[in-house]
Design an enzyme around this catalytic site. Structure first.
Site, PDB file in Angstrom:
ATOM      1  N   SER A  12       0.841  -1.201   0.000  1.00 19.25           N
ATOM      2  CA  SER A  12       0.000   0.000   0.000  1.00 19.25           C
ATOM      3  C   SER A  12       0.874   1.248   0.000  1.00 19.25           C
ATOM      4  O   SER A  12       1.650   1.472   0.942  1.00 19.25           O
ATOM      5  CB  SER A  12      -0.896   0.006   1.241  1.00 19.25           C
ATOM      6  OG  SER A  12      -1.457   1.301   1.396  1.00 19.25           O
ATOM      7  N   HIS A  36      -1.393  -1.410  -4.113  1.00 24.14           N
ATOM      8  CA  HIS A  36      -2.643  -1.034  -3.439  1.00 24.14           C
ATOM      9  C   HIS A  36      -2.672   0.486  -3.269  1.00 24.14           C
ATOM     10  O   HIS A  36      -1.767   1.082  -2.695  1.00 24.14           O
ATOM     11  CB  HIS A  36      -2.696  -1.738  -2.086  1.00 24.14           C
ATOM     12  CG  HIS A  36      -3.971  -1.572  -1.335  1.00 24.14           C
ATOM     13  ND1 HIS A  36      -5.093  -2.335  -1.572  1.00 24.14           N
ATOM     14  CD2 HIS A  36      -4.296  -0.741  -0.318  1.00 24.14           C
ATOM     15  CE1 HIS A  36      -6.050  -1.986  -0.731  1.00 24.14           C
ATOM     16  NE2 HIS A  36      -5.603  -1.010   0.044  1.00 24.14           N
ATOM     17  N   ASP A  38      -4.801   3.585  -1.832  1.00 22.92           N
ATOM     18  CA  ASP A  38      -5.865   3.954  -0.900  1.00 22.92           C
ATOM     19  C   ASP A  38      -6.391   5.347  -1.202  1.00 22.92           C
ATOM     20  O   ASP A  38      -5.692   6.344  -1.040  1.00 22.92           O
ATOM     21  CB  ASP A  38      -5.335   3.915   0.542  1.00 22.92           C
ATOM     22  CG  ASP A  38      -5.120   2.495   1.027  1.00 22.92           C
ATOM     23  OD1 ASP A  38      -6.092   1.713   0.991  1.00 22.92           O
ATOM     24  OD2 ASP A  38      -3.984   2.172   1.424  1.00 22.92           O
ATOM     25  N   MET A  40      -9.021   8.153  -0.164  1.00 24.89           N
ATOM     26  CA  MET A  40      -9.872   8.580   0.967  1.00 24.89           C
ATOM     27  C   MET A  40     -10.347  10.007   0.718  1.00 24.89           C
ATOM     28  O   MET A  40      -9.619  10.819   0.171  1.00 24.89           O
ATOM     29  CB  MET A  40      -9.076   8.533   2.276  1.00 24.89           C
ATOM     30  CG  MET A  40      -8.415   7.191   2.563  1.00 24.89           C
ATOM     31  SD  MET A  40      -7.725   7.151   4.219  1.00 24.89           S
ATOM     32  CE  MET A  40      -6.664   5.692   4.107  1.00 24.89           C
ATOM     33  N   HIS A  69      -8.422   0.978  -3.606  1.00 23.46           N
ATOM     34  CA  HIS A  69      -9.302   0.777  -2.446  1.00 23.46           C
ATOM     35  C   HIS A  69      -9.956   2.118  -2.145  1.00 23.46           C
ATOM     36  O   HIS A  69      -9.328   3.005  -1.590  1.00 23.46           O
ATOM     37  CB  HIS A  69      -8.457   0.269  -1.263  1.00 23.46           C
ATOM     38  CG  HIS A  69      -9.220   0.117   0.014  1.00 23.46           C
ATOM     39  ND1 HIS A  69      -8.585  -0.045   1.229  1.00 23.46           N
ATOM     40  CD2 HIS A  69     -10.554   0.085   0.276  1.00 23.46           C
ATOM     41  CE1 HIS A  69      -9.506  -0.154   2.181  1.00 23.46           C
ATOM     42  NE2 HIS A  69     -10.700  -0.068   1.634  1.00 23.46           N
ATOM     43  N   MET A  71     -12.090   4.417  -0.173  1.00 19.53           N
ATOM     44  CA  MET A  71     -12.753   4.692   1.105  1.00 19.53           C
ATOM     45  C   MET A  71     -13.440   6.044   0.942  1.00 19.53           C
ATOM     46  O   MET A  71     -13.018   7.069   1.485  1.00 19.53           O
ATOM     47  CB  MET A  71     -11.720   4.695   2.230  1.00 19.53           C
ATOM     48  CG  MET A  71     -11.270   3.285   2.612  1.00 19.53           C
ATOM     49  SD  MET A  71      -9.669   3.262   3.410  1.00 19.53           S
ATOM     50  CE  MET A  71      -8.606   3.242   1.963  1.00 19.53           C
ATOM     51  N   MET A 140     -11.449  -5.766   6.153  1.00 21.48           N
ATOM     52  CA  MET A 140     -10.541  -4.891   6.894  1.00 21.48           C
ATOM     53  C   MET A 140     -10.120  -5.595   8.188  1.00 21.48           C
ATOM     54  O   MET A 140     -10.957  -6.165   8.893  1.00 21.48           O
ATOM     55  CB  MET A 140     -11.219  -3.562   7.259  1.00 21.48           C
ATOM     56  CG  MET A 140     -11.572  -2.651   6.093  1.00 21.48           C
ATOM     57  SD  MET A 140     -10.212  -2.152   5.006  1.00 21.48           S
ATOM     58  CE  MET A 140      -9.095  -1.335   6.155  1.00 21.48           C
ATOM     59  N   GLY A 145      -9.133   3.921   7.356  1.00 23.64           N
ATOM     60  CA  GLY A 145      -8.893   5.359   7.480  1.00 23.64           C
ATOM     61  C   GLY A 145      -7.431   5.751   7.635  1.00 23.64           C
ATOM     62  O   GLY A 145      -7.036   6.807   7.151  1.00 23.64           O
ATOM     63  N   PHE A 146      -6.657   4.920   8.298  1.00 24.69           N
ATOM     64  CA  PHE A 146      -5.261   5.291   8.561  1.00 24.69           C
ATOM     65  C   PHE A 146      -4.368   4.061   8.490  1.00 24.69           C
ATOM     66  O   PHE A 146      -4.778   2.967   8.901  1.00 24.69           O
ATOM     67  CB  PHE A 146      -5.121   5.933   9.946  1.00 24.69           C
ATOM     68  CG  PHE A 146      -5.887   7.226  10.058  1.00 24.69           C
ATOM     69  CD1 PHE A 146      -5.300   8.436   9.688  1.00 24.69           C
ATOM     70  CD2 PHE A 146      -7.205   7.229  10.486  1.00 24.69           C
ATOM     71  CE1 PHE A 146      -6.023   9.622   9.758  1.00 24.69           C
ATOM     72  CE2 PHE A 146      -7.931   8.412  10.561  1.00 24.69           C
ATOM     73  CZ  PHE A 146      -7.345   9.619  10.194  1.00 24.69           C
ATOM     74  N   GLY A 148      -0.740   2.071   9.611  1.00 23.28           N
ATOM     75  CA  GLY A 148       0.043   1.968  10.839  1.00 23.28           C
ATOM     76  C   GLY A 148      -0.734   1.573  12.082  1.00 23.28           C
ATOM     77  O   GLY A 148      -0.216   1.685  13.194  1.00 23.28           O
ATOM     78  N   ASP A 178      -6.554  -6.306   4.867  1.00 20.13           N
ATOM     79  CA  ASP A 178      -5.933  -4.977   4.797  1.00 20.13           C
ATOM     80  C   ASP A 178      -5.935  -4.352   6.187  1.00 20.13           C
ATOM     81  O   ASP A 178      -6.997  -4.150   6.773  1.00 20.13           O
ATOM     82  CB  ASP A 178      -6.730  -4.115   3.809  1.00 20.13           C
ATOM     83  CG  ASP A 178      -6.123  -2.739   3.586  1.00 20.13           C
ATOM     84  OD1 ASP A 178      -5.023  -2.472   4.099  1.00 20.13           O
ATOM     85  OD2 ASP A 178      -6.765  -1.930   2.879  1.00 20.13           O
ATOM     86  N   GLY A 179      -4.720  -4.048   6.663  1.00 20.00           N
ATOM     87  CA  GLY A 179      -4.585  -3.369   7.942  1.00 20.00           C
ATOM     88  C   GLY A 179      -3.738  -4.158   8.922  1.00 20.00           C
ATOM     89  O   GLY A 179      -4.142  -5.232   9.373  1.00 20.00           O
TER      90      GLY A 179
END
Ligand code: DX5
Ligand code: ZN
Length: 223
Positions: A12, A36, A38, A40, A69, A71, A140, A145-146, A148, A178-179
């Site tokens: 990502s 990937h 992201d 947002m 992805h 969001m 997920m 949203g974030f 780390g 993911d995550g």
């Protein structure tokens, strides 16, 4: 014949240097399967990242297939643009869509695969019947949203449920996590039934991103 390997590793770029996205993409070429991306929008999630113009420019800078992805709110309106920009797969959130199957059809008509994402607090059961219309289910393993954030192992129960359903129905569907996916969590994801693994911090937080991808792949194996 599948176009992609049994296990897919998708770094990502959320965890990369946003001033050097092309370099970040090229750094994992030859090691990663997908990139990937992201997206947002400050509405569906309280964070803002990149949008269509960046995806269009980045598309020209790498040969890696894009796993977008989204969001974002109102995917029916915005998602097909990412397919038209050349994304290999476009995933949008179940929580954001009023008619997920219609969006999936639009994505396929626009030339990409269609993915459905399930956020942390959404049960997967209500979406299982829709899966024949999709190419990918993203579960997920954090709250979207974030980057780390810490991996939430309890969410793998949803992966197990989805895997049972996919296998029982002989569906051709990838199950992506993911995550918080990293060296110490990826094996549990694979055991639960995931075959597609997004990793941000674990790849771009490493001194050698390509080596980090290879290490992750070494843990879950490959076709
Ligand atoms: C977060 C994004 C993830 C993020 C994962 O909402 O969807 O793709 O990049 O980052 P890590 O791997 O650092 O948890
Ligand atoms: Zn993501």
């Amino acid at each position: 014949m599948t176009a992609v390997p049994d296990n897919v590793i998708a770094p990502s770029i959320l965890a990369a240097d946003f001033a050097r996205l092309a370099d970040a993409a090229q750094a994992v070429e030859g090691a990663a399967d997908w990139l990937h991306v992201d997206v947002m929008d400050y509405h569906f999630v309280p964070n803002l990242t990149i949008g269509l113009p960046v995806v269009q420019s980045l598309r020209k800078a790498t040969t890696l297939p894009f796993d977008c992805h989204l969001m974002i709110a109102d995917p029916a309106r915005w998602a097909p643009g990412y397919a038209e920009a050349g994304a290999y797969n476009v995933t949008f959130h179940a929580e954001a869509a009023t008619d997920p199957v219609a969006v999936a059809k639009d994505l396929r008509a626009a030339g990409s695969r269609a993915g459905l994402a399930i956020d942390r607090d959404t049960p997967v059961e209500g979406y299982l019947e829709l899966l024949p219309h999709f190419d990918l289910l993203l579960i997920m393993t954090i709250k979207a949203g974030f980057g780390g954030q810490a991996f939430i192992p309890e969410l793998l129960e949803k992966v197990r449920t989805a895997r049972r359903h996919v296998d029982a129905g002989h569906l051709e569907l990838r199950i992506e996590v993911d995550g918080g996916v990293a060296e110490d969590t990826i094996e549990a994801c694979a055991e639960a039934g995931a075959d597609t693994f997004v990793a941000g911090t674990a790849v771009y937080g490493a001194a050698d991103p390509a080596a980090a991808v290879r290490k992750l792949r070494g843990i879950v194996g490959n076709s």
